[in-house]
Design an enzyme around this catalytic site. Structure first.
Site, short mmCIF file in Angstrom:
data_model
loop_
_atom_site.label_atom_id
_atom_site.label_comp_id
_atom_site.label_asym_id
_atom_site.label_seq_id
_atom_site.Cartn_x
_atom_site.Cartn_y
_atom_site.Cartn_z
CG ASP A 201 59.28 43.97 90.06
OD1 ASP A 201 59.14 44.55 89.16
OD2 ASP A 201 58.19 43.37 90.59
CG HIS B 188 57.31 43.95 86.32
ND1 HIS B 188 57.16 45.10 87.52
CD2 HIS B 188 56.34 44.70 85.46
CE1 HIS B 188 56.14 45.86 87.37
NE2 HIS B 188 55.87 45.75 86.00
CB SER C 128 52.81 47.35 86.18
OG SER C 128 54.02 47.83 85.58
#
Length: 295
Positions: free
Chosen positions: A243, A270, A104
């Site tokens: 995601d 995610h 991320s």
């Protein structure tokens, strides 16, 4: 698999002390893990410590969150500062050769760090991330449209009213998180700790904003797509089918990074490293072994 050897400590870095932990003492090249957020802390990435039987897995909390110091000077909270911090961690822990994984925001940090062309990088893993902010923001309306209408209405109203700390806004955002952040019916304790980290750190709100899908902070306009064409080490790109960083973003990076590999985890959002932990660890093990064999 339990890791039998661990060590942790604090590193003196510009702006404050950085907490780190090394899990495992396998003979392979160490894996340095860059957590997301910004400000999430390392906690939610703890499933990756199973790799410690093959290699040291190095976690740390970036300045301003988790077990690291939380300075009052928000001018320290920049991609450039956090990229310099990566090098400080490497220097102090003598991580001359590393595999580098960024998840991320950690992937954005990875690309920021790679812009300086550091030495000793054996491989890169870009996990549920992008190379610029705008591509994610462009996908957000389509994600929000998949939420129940009452959640959409609450999010719109609270953001317009500036009541993004209200219980009803938080409840509405959780509908997003359950669909696009982690689809497990019960979140593991490590992820719950990460939620507390984000609530208690100024980094997330300063750099990002009130929720995963609303940017009000200093990261607006960040773009390191130029770095993708310059990457010349083995690179793995991972993403969940559901995601919040939609798979098409990962596919675009895959096309830009020469020789890169793309793996889509079909039952994940995610947090594929948690949602499909065994499969994710197996994919990462195989990739890092092959990358080391090339060097």
């Amino acid at each position: 698999m339990a890791i039998t050897k661990e060590r942790e400590g604090l590193i003196d870095a510009p702006g404050g002390r950085i907490w780190y932990r090394v899990a495992g003492d396998g003979p392979g090249v160490p894996l340095l893990v860059l957590h997301g957020g910004p400000g999430a802390g390392h906690d939610y990435l703890e499933p990756l410590q199973v790799l410690g039987d093959e290699r040291p897995v190095v976690f740390y909390d970036q300045l301003g969150c988790g077990k690291s110091d939380i300075p009052s000077d928000t001018s320290l909270f920049t991609p450039e500062h956090f990229a310099r911090e990566v090098q400080v961690v490497r220097d102090v822990l003598r991580l001359d050769r590393i595999h580098l994984l960024g998840q991320s925001w950690g992937g954005w940090l990875l690309l920021e760090y790679m812009a300086a062309k550091p030495d000793g990088i054996v491989s890169l893993t870009l996990a549920s991330t992008s190379a610029d902010i705008q591509s994610f923001l462009d996908a957000v309306p389509g994600l929000l449209a998949q939420l129940p209408q009452d959640a959409q209405d609450t999010i719109t109203r609270c953001e317009a009213d500036g009541t993004t700390t209200s219980p009803e806004y938080i409840a509405a955002t959780f509908a997003f998180y359950q669909k696009f952040l982690c689809r497990m019916p019960v979140w593991p304790e490590s992820m719950l700790r990460t939620g507390v980290n984000i609530q208690n750190t100024p980094v997330y709100h300063h750099m990002w904003g009130p929720s995963e899908f609303t940017l009000t902070g200093t990261l607006e306009g960040w773009d390191r797509r130029n770095v993708l064409d310059e990457i010349d080490v083995p690179t793995l790109i991972t993403v969940g089918r559901y995601d919040e960083i939609v798979p098409s973003i990962s596919e675009a990076m895959h096309k830009r990074i020469k020789g890169s590999e793309l793996v889509i985890f079909e039952d994940s959002a995610h947090s594929a490293h948690t949602e499909e932990a065994e499969k994710y660890a197996a994919v990462l093990r195989d990739f890092m072994r092959r990358a080391e064999a090339k060097t």
